[in-house]
Scaffold this motif. Sequence first.
Motif, mmCIF file in Angstrom:
data_model
loop_
_atom_site.group_PDB
_atom_site.id
_atom_site.type_symbol
_atom_site.label_atom_id
_atom_site.label_comp_id
_atom_site.label_asym_id
_atom_site.label_seq_id
_atom_site.Cartn_x
_atom_site.Cartn_y
_atom_site.Cartn_z
ATOM 1 N N GLY A 245 3.947 -6.307 6.089
ATOM 2 C CA GLY A 245 4.796 -7.124 5.235
ATOM 3 C C GLY A 245 4.642 -8.614 5.429
ATOM 4 N N ARG A 246 3.779 -9.063 6.355
ATOM 5 C CA ARG A 246 3.597 -10.498 6.620
ATOM 6 C C ARG A 246 2.175 -10.921 6.303
ATOM 7 N N PRO A 247 1.990 -12.090 5.707
ATOM 8 C CA PRO A 247 0.627 -12.596 5.518
ATOM 9 C C PRO A 247 -0.039 -12.833 6.871
ATOM 10 N N VAL A 248 -1.261 -12.370 7.004
ATOM 11 C CA VAL A 248 -1.994 -12.591 8.248
ATOM 12 C C VAL A 248 -2.175 -14.089 8.505
ATOM 13 N N ALA A 249 -2.261 -14.872 7.437
ATOM 14 C CA ALA A 249 -2.431 -16.325 7.578
ATOM 15 C C ALA A 249 -1.239 -16.964 8.284
ATOM 16 N N ASP A 250 -0.073 -16.312 8.283
ATOM 17 C CA ASP A 250 1.113 -16.863 8.932
ATOM 18 C C ASP A 250 1.235 -16.437 10.392
ATOM 19 N N MET A 251 0.325 -15.592 10.856
ATOM 20 C CA MET A 251 0.401 -15.088 12.222
ATOM 21 C C MET A 251 -0.476 -15.924 13.142
ATOM 22 N N SER A 252 -0.077 -16.040 14.395
ATOM 23 C CA SER A 252 -0.955 -16.649 15.393
ATOM 24 C C SER A 252 -2.007 -15.619 15.789
ATOM 25 N N PHE A 253 -3.135 -16.102 16.337
ATOM 26 C CA PHE A 253 -4.171 -15.163 16.756
ATOM 27 C C PHE A 253 -3.661 -14.271 17.888
ATOM 28 N N ARG A 254 -2.878 -14.829 18.819
ATOM 29 C CA ARG A 254 -2.346 -14.019 19.909
ATOM 30 C C ARG A 254 -1.486 -12.876 19.375
ATOM 31 N N GLU A 255 -0.652 -13.182 18.412
ATOM 32 C CA GLU A 255 0.202 -12.148 17.829
ATOM 33 C C GLU A 255 -0.645 -11.064 17.172
ATOM 34 N N TYR A 256 -1.646 -11.485 16.384
ATOM 35 C CA TYR A 256 -2.512 -10.529 15.714
ATOM 36 C C TYR A 256 -3.288 -9.687 16.728
ATOM 37 N N LEU A 257 -3.769 -10.328 17.789
ATOM 38 C CA LEU A 257 -4.578 -9.641 18.785
ATOM 39 C C LEU A 257 -3.786 -8.543 19.473
ATOM 40 N N PHE A 258 -2.594 -8.887 20.001
ATOM 41 C CA PHE A 258 -1.874 -7.935 20.836
ATOM 42 C C PHE A 258 -0.971 -6.988 20.057
ATOM 43 N N GLU A 259 -0.648 -7.315 18.830
ATOM 44 C CA GLU A 259 0.218 -6.429 18.048
ATOM 45 C C GLU A 259 -0.550 -5.546 17.084
ATOM 46 N N ALA A 260 -1.843 -5.822 16.889
ATOM 47 C CA ALA A 260 -2.590 -5.040 15.908
ATOM 48 C C ALA A 260 -4.027 -4.782 16.327
ATOM 49 N N ALA A 261 -4.792 -5.849 16.557
ATOM 50 C CA ALA A 261 -6.237 -5.719 16.675
ATOM 51 C C ALA A 261 -6.683 -4.920 17.893
ATOM 52 N N LEU A 262 -6.092 -5.176 19.059
ATOM 53 C CA LEU A 262 -6.566 -4.507 20.271
ATOM 54 C C LEU A 262 -6.342 -2.999 20.208
ATOM 55 N N ASN A 263 -5.222 -2.585 19.663
ATOM 56 C CA ASN A 263 -4.962 -1.151 19.563
ATOM 57 C C ASN A 263 -5.981 -0.477 18.649
ATOM 58 N N SER A 264 -6.284 -1.103 17.506
ATOM 59 C CA SER A 264 -7.267 -0.522 16.589
ATOM 60 C C SER A 264 -8.649 -0.503 17.222
ATOM 61 N N TYR A 265 -9.001 -1.590 17.905
ATOM 62 C CA TYR A 265 -10.288 -1.633 18.593
ATOM 63 C C TYR A 265 -10.379 -0.495 19.612
ATOM 64 N N ALA A 266 -9.323 -0.333 20.396
ATOM 65 C CA ALA A 266 -9.329 0.690 21.436
ATOM 66 C C ALA A 266 -9.445 2.086 20.842
ATOM 67 N N ARG A 267 -8.780 2.333 19.723
ATOM 68 C CA ARG A 267 -8.842 3.654 19.084
ATOM 69 C C ARG A 267 -10.277 4.000 18.709
ATOM 70 N N GLN A 268 -10.996 3.034 18.156
ATOM 71 C CA GLN A 268 -12.380 3.310 17.786
ATOM 72 C C GLN A 268 -13.278 3.399 19.020
ATOM 73 N N PHE A 269 -13.147 2.423 19.930
ATOM 74 C CA PHE A 269 -14.070 2.347 21.056
ATOM 75 C C PHE A 269 -13.934 3.547 21.992
ATOM 76 N N VAL A 270 -12.716 3.977 22.272
ATOM 77 C CA VAL A 270 -12.542 5.056 23.237
ATOM 78 C C VAL A 270 -13.182 6.344 22.747
ATOM 79 N N SER A 271 -13.268 6.524 21.441
ATOM 80 C CA SER A 271 -13.893 7.745 20.923
ATOM 81 C C SER A 271 -15.366 7.798 21.316
ATOM 82 N N TYR A 272 -16.061 6.676 21.252
ATOM 83 C CA TYR A 272 -17.464 6.634 21.663
ATOM 84 C C TYR A 272 -17.604 6.646 23.179
#
Length: 345
Positions: free
Chosen positions: A178-205
């Motif tokens: 519900g929030r524009p990504v442009a309004d988020m800080s990189f830290r917020e995006y990293l720890f609230e979204a990106a790292l979890n998605s990265y981990a989901r893909q990476f751990v499978s390999y």
Amino acid sequence: MFGNYRLPVLSTVPRSGTWFLRYVFSFVCHLDQGGRLDDLLTGEIVGNPQGPAFDFERFRGGPLFRVAGTLPDDHLFIGHTVCPGFANRTDQPDWWKQGSFHVRGYDALHEEESYRNTPVDLATYDFAPIKVPAMDRAARKGRGAPIALVYRNPIDQAASYFRYCQAHVSPAYHVLRGRPVADMSFREYLFEAALNSYARQFVSYQEQAARYPGLVKLVPYEGLIDRPVETLTALLDHFSATRRPWPMLPAAVRLARKEHMRAIEGRLGRSLDGTRNGRNSQSHMRASDDTEREQPMDPELRDEAVSMLGGMGIDCRLFAWPAQRAPSIRLAYNDEEWHRKRASR
């Protein structure tokens, strides 16, 4: 054979790496089978001068590529996906079972509802079916075709995807919960979204490679950038299940350099990934992809990310965490040329 479990998978975490691999593998197959490619910037004719030219008008970027005649299998998948065989394993970590990706595009082989008409490049036909359940069953048992992941360290990958989502025209990417990504800080995006998605893909390999090291190969992105010919030779040998010479590979790497691909897009009047049209905005390759490796990484941010990922079972020793980056060679030279230029300085 169409539609069976024999589909090699080359997955990448970096988006720019995906397209580079699509170009190089396509060029290698085309040249290996007697085709011709012209370097628009130097005038060099590569391959058989009397052979068929590469048809960029029909190039869509797959995700399937006809590789029969160069590799043992008919098709190769090049894109983003969870490792085949992991999604139906019973020993997945609880956080993986309970979570989801923050945006579509991380798991192409399991996101679609129908795979009866999957786009194919380098073929006389446009589509081919994929049987994902059969692929998963075979990979879970250590059978099936080879699999490889080209991965970037998670902070650089998140920074690249952060910019990509901010500029994307679709709300599916530029709006997060519900929030524009442009309004988020990189830290917020990293720890609230990106790292979890990265981990989901990476751990499978990571887990599939630990269980079946001969089937699943992990390749750091830094090798693809700094030693492209050497790294791509290892990938081609992996998908061939044998070591063999690849005489056209150095030329394919040169032809896939960003400056040349931009020249091709300029001639076509559109981006090769199909997202942009017009002479003034035709390329999907951004200058930031070339320069971000030259910037120092925040050590506190890195340590915090390592702590979070380590708690999820990710082996962070597999990542390159340089305090100061070496300048990017921008995929412009093969290994011998690069070392000669360094030695002459």
